[in-house]
Design a protein around this motif. Structure first.
Motif, PDB file in Angstrom:
ATOM      1  N   ARG A 340       0.800  -1.220   0.000  1.00  0.00           N
ATOM      2  CA  ARG A 340       0.000   0.000   0.000  1.00  0.00           C
ATOM      3  C   ARG A 340       0.836   1.274   0.000  1.00  0.00           C
ATOM      4  NH1 ARG A 340      -2.217  -2.602   4.592  1.00  0.00           N
ATOM      5  NH2 ARG A 340      -1.548  -0.804   5.842  1.00  0.00           N
ATOM      6  N   GLN A 341       2.110   1.155   0.334  1.00  0.00           N
ATOM      7  CA  GLN A 341       2.939   2.354   0.457  1.00  0.00           C
ATOM      8  C   GLN A 341       4.362   2.051   0.031  1.00  0.00           C
ATOM      9  OE1 GLN A 341       1.917   2.815   4.596  1.00  0.00           O
ATOM     10  NE2 GLN A 341       3.821   1.902   5.303  1.00  0.00           N
ATOM     11  N   PRO A 342       5.210   3.073  -0.150  1.00  0.00           N
ATOM     12  CA  PRO A 342       6.594   2.827  -0.558  1.00  0.00           C
ATOM     13  C   PRO A 342       7.318   1.917   0.429  1.00  0.00           C
ATOM     14  CG  PRO A 342       6.046   5.146  -0.793  1.00  0.00           C
ATOM     15  CD  PRO A 342       4.892   4.513  -0.069  1.00  0.00           C
ATOM     16  N   LEU A 343       8.237   1.107  -0.094  1.00  0.00           N
ATOM     17  CA  LEU A 343       8.951   0.155   0.744  1.00  0.00           C
ATOM     18  C   LEU A 343       9.698   0.870   1.866  1.00  0.00           C
ATOM     19  CD1 LEU A 343       9.917  -2.737   1.320  1.00  0.00           C
ATOM     20  CD2 LEU A 343      11.809  -2.319  -0.275  1.00  0.00           C
ATOM     21  N   ALA A 344      10.306   2.015   1.576  1.00  0.00           N
ATOM     22  CA  ALA A 344      11.056   2.734   2.605  1.00  0.00           C
ATOM     23  C   ALA A 344      10.146   3.115   3.770  1.00  0.00           C
ATOM     24  CB  ALA A 344      11.701   3.979   2.010  1.00  0.00           C
ATOM     25  N   THR A 345       8.927   3.548   3.460  1.00  0.00           N
ATOM     26  CA  THR A 345       7.973   3.914   4.515  1.00  0.00           C
ATOM     27  C   THR A 345       7.557   2.687   5.302  1.00  0.00           C
ATOM     28  OG1 THR A 345       7.149   5.710   3.125  1.00  0.00           O
ATOM     29  CG2 THR A 345       5.762   5.034   4.977  1.00  0.00           C
ATOM     30  N   ALA A 346       7.277   1.591   4.589  1.00  0.00           N
ATOM     31  CA  ALA A 346       6.852   0.356   5.253  1.00  0.00           C
ATOM     32  C   ALA A 346       7.950  -0.162   6.181  1.00  0.00           C
ATOM     33  CB  ALA A 346       6.489  -0.692   4.215  1.00  0.00           C
ATOM     34  N   LEU A 347       9.205  -0.108   5.736  1.00  0.00           N
ATOM     35  CA  LEU A 347      10.310  -0.562   6.575  1.00  0.00           C
ATOM     36  C   LEU A 347      10.456   0.314   7.814  1.00  0.00           C
ATOM     37  CD1 LEU A 347      12.989  -1.386   3.852  1.00  0.00           C
ATOM     38  CD2 LEU A 347      11.897  -3.024   5.394  1.00  0.00           C
TER      39      LEU A 347
END
Length: 379
Positions: A340-347
């Motif tokens: 649902r969101q950029p990988l950097a944000t999810a991490l």
């Protein structure tokens, strides 16, 4: 009134009639075409006899076009159906229905996949049906023993996946077992070479609220070459894709979706990284440490087998690292958010890290676990 205005006034009724004809009700079909459509509708109210035993509902043919040639006709149609208790939305199939006129009435004489469309399993022969506790297995040209073995593995895979993936999913699976690799490729509409060596693949629409009409296809040739443990890993991997379908989108990195499926398959087992990742182990020992997590294109069907193996193995070890260092729940949350969101944000929101930091931790883990002499544990 000017000549131009007079011309416009005279043309207005004709113009209006043309516009109304173009945007009004469609032209009435001729009686013969309507008779063909009605014949297909009447014939399709009951599934064919060769499908007896398959739990079907919503079986219907939606005719889109009719072509007649004297006493012969062909109808292009879309078949819709559901497997009762397994499909949340109708499966679809482009079909070509053949008819002939006999005694003034149209009669269906045949039904097959439309040109360019993949066939259905029953187009390849009589379908054997096996119902398990969590799986429906449909096979053509397979022994009862083979179908029973596949059904037993599927029944073990479903609860294993539910333990790894606590998110909502149906908790059951449909497994199709065609007669050969080539027959499987026909069903998938792809070249057989893309699936050579694979034990199974999964199809389905990603990002759906309730994953509809997922299918696990078993390659009988690849399946026969697997060990008992390998069969369990393969089916659990594919069932994981079914379970996570609603949380998977085009944004989900393939290293995460494929790695999670392998993590669920190996979870709780005794297989070591060196045993499960031989291709990557060889590369690391040659000094060829991957510079980054596997890119999506590294998982393409038909790629170099050694490179493809390294991609899958690296993806599994990345997910294994996340679960071991930050917890199983963190890996699941990462999967849910990465769609649902950029990988950097999810991490950042799940493990408090970023892509470069995860890559460095993964590389350190590869050195530690794969570069050690075989048989030496490096926890």
């Amino acid at each position: 009134m000017s000549p131009v205005r007079r011309l416009l006034v005279r043309a207005l009724p004709l113009l209006l009639s043309v516009l109304l004809a173009g945007c009004g009700t469609p032209a009435v079909r001729d009686a013969a075409e309507q008779d063909v459509r009605e014949a297909v509708a009447a014939w399709s109210r009951t599934p064919p006899a060769q499908l007896a035993g398959i739990p079907l509902e919503g079986w219907a043919y939606e005719v889109s076009a009719v072509r007649r040639d004297g006493a012969q006709a062909t109808a292009r149609a879309e078949l819709h159906y559901r497997l009762t208790g397994y499909d949340f939305a109708p499966a679809g199939s482009a079909r070509e229905v053949r008819l002939s006129r006999d005694g003034g009435r149209w009669r269906v004489t045949g039904d097959r996949a439309a040109p360019g469309a993949p066939p259905q399993l029953w187009d390849q022969g009589p379908v054997e049906v096996l119902r398990g506790a969590h799986a429906l297995v449909l096979g053509v040209g397979q022994s009862a023993q083979t179908l029973a073995e596949i059904g037993a593995e599927a029944d073990r895979a479903v609860p294993a996946v539910s333990a790894a993936w606590p998110g909502p999913w149906a908790g059951r699976v449909v497994v199709l077992v065609p007669g050969s690799l080539e027959r499987m490729a026909e069903l998938l509409g792809r070249p057989a070479a893309e699936y050579r060596g694979m034990g199974a693949v999964t199809t389905g629409r990603v990002g759906a609220a309730a994953a509809p009409a997922d299918r696990v296809f078993v390659n009988p040739q690849g399946w026969a070459e697997l060990s008992a443990a390998g069969r369990g890993v393969v089916l659990t991997h594919e069932v994981s894709h079914v379970a996570t379908r609603a949380a998977t989108t085009a944004r989900t990195p393939l290293w995460l979706s494929e790695g999670f499926a392998d993590w669920a398959a190996y979870r709780g087992g005794t297989t070591t990284p060196q045993q499960a990742a031989p291709a990557l182990t060889r590369a690391v020992r040659r000094g060829e440490l991957p510079a980054a997590l596997p890119a999506d294109e590294a998982f393409a069907f038909g790629a170099d087998p050694e490179a493809l193996a390294r991609a899958y193995e690296g993806a599994w070890l990345a997910c294994r690292l996340i679960a071991a260092k930050w917890g199983d729940a963190a890996l699941v949350r990462l999967y849910e958010r990465a769609g649902r969101q950029p990988l950097a944000t999810a991490l950042e929101e799940t493990i408090g890290g970023d892509p470069p930091g995860l890559t460095q931790a993964w590389q350190a883990g590869l050195r530690q676990e794969l570069d050690a002499p075989r048989g030496v544990s490096s926890k």
